[in-house]
Design a protein around this motif. Structure first.
Motif, PDB file in Angstrom:
ATOM      1  N   TYR A 164       0.726  -1.360   0.142  1.00 57.00           N
ATOM      2  CA  TYR A 164      -0.054   0.096  -0.021  1.00 57.00           C
ATOM      3  C   TYR A 164       0.892   1.324   0.003  1.00 57.00           C
ATOM      4  O   TYR A 164       0.543   2.200  -0.584  1.00 57.00           O
ATOM      5  N   ALA A 165       1.980   1.214   0.683  1.00 57.66           N
ATOM      6  CA  ALA A 165       2.857   2.397   0.851  1.00 57.66           C
ATOM      7  C   ALA A 165       3.586   2.616  -0.419  1.00 57.66           C
ATOM      8  O   ALA A 165       4.082   3.587  -0.708  1.00 57.66           O
ATOM      9  N   VAL A 166       4.105   1.614  -0.989  1.00 53.56           N
ATOM     10  CA  VAL A 166       5.031   1.655  -2.191  1.00 53.56           C
ATOM     11  C   VAL A 166       4.276   1.721  -3.456  1.00 53.56           C
ATOM     12  O   VAL A 166       4.737   2.746  -4.635  1.00 53.56           O
ATOM     13  N   LEU A 167       3.185   1.082  -3.831  1.00 53.29           N
ATOM     14  CA  LEU A 167       2.701   0.923  -5.168  1.00 53.29           C
ATOM     15  C   LEU A 167       1.719   1.889  -5.275  1.00 53.29           C
ATOM     16  O   LEU A 167       0.545   2.148  -4.497  1.00 53.29           O
ATOM     17  N   ASP A 168       1.761   3.057  -6.040  1.00 52.89           N
ATOM     18  CA  ASP A 168       0.552   3.913  -6.432  1.00 52.89           C
ATOM     19  C   ASP A 168      -0.440   3.366  -7.247  1.00 52.89           C
ATOM     20  O   ASP A 168      -0.158   2.563  -8.147  1.00 52.89           O
ATOM     21  N   GLY A 169      -1.674   3.852  -7.018  1.00 56.66           N
ATOM     22  CA  GLY A 169      -2.625   3.204  -7.723  1.00 56.66           C
ATOM     23  C   GLY A 169      -3.218   1.945  -7.413  1.00 56.66           C
ATOM     24  O   GLY A 169      -3.521   1.315  -8.146  1.00 56.66           O
ATOM     25  N   LEU A 170      -2.776   1.371  -6.103  1.00 54.57           N
ATOM     26  CA  LEU A 170      -3.051   0.144  -5.912  1.00 54.57           C
ATOM     27  C   LEU A 170      -4.548   0.126  -5.720  1.00 54.57           C
ATOM     28  O   LEU A 170      -5.108   0.528  -4.947  1.00 54.57           O
ATOM     29  N   ASN A 171      -5.201  -1.089  -6.091  1.00 48.41           N
ATOM     30  CA  ASN A 171      -6.737  -1.285  -5.983  1.00 48.41           C
ATOM     31  C   ASN A 171      -6.747  -2.241  -4.814  1.00 48.41           C
ATOM     32  O   ASN A 171      -6.857  -3.227  -4.945  1.00 48.41           O
ATOM     33  N   VAL A 172      -7.082  -1.499  -3.603  1.00 50.24           N
ATOM     34  CA  VAL A 172      -7.010  -2.417  -2.488  1.00 50.24           C
ATOM     35  C   VAL A 172      -8.172  -3.393  -2.134  1.00 50.24           C
ATOM     36  O   VAL A 172      -8.039  -4.445  -2.028  1.00 50.24           O
ATOM     37  N   PRO A 173      -9.394  -2.848  -2.784  1.00 50.49           N
ATOM     38  CA  PRO A 173     -10.311  -4.063  -2.827  1.00 50.49           C
ATOM     39  C   PRO A 173     -10.029  -5.407  -3.584  1.00 50.49           C
ATOM     40  O   PRO A 173     -10.383  -6.402  -3.343  1.00 50.49           O
TER      41      PRO A 173
END
Length: 57
Positions: free
Chosen positions: A22-31
């Motif tokens: 979550y901290a490193v990857l931009d645009g991460l789709n968490v769901p």
């Protein structure tokens, strides 16, 4: 006691890996990430349960 310790370590590791992602990857789709993780954890268990319920004739 050893089993529960290993499960605790696994949970801490997974939460840490999610936090780093979550901290490193931009645009991460968490769901989508959590859904994929859930499916990877649940589907093999369901398949194993279905195969275990089969009776041989």
């Amino acid at each position: 006691m050893r089993f529960y310790s290993a499960e605790t370590v696994k949970i801490v590791f997974v939460l840490g890996a999610f936090g780093v992602a979550y901290a490193v990857l931009d645009g991460l789709n968490v769901p989508a990430l959590l859904g994929a993780y859930f499916m990877v954890q649940v589907i093999p268990t369901l398949i194993a349960a279905q195969l275990g319920n089969r009776t041989t004739k």
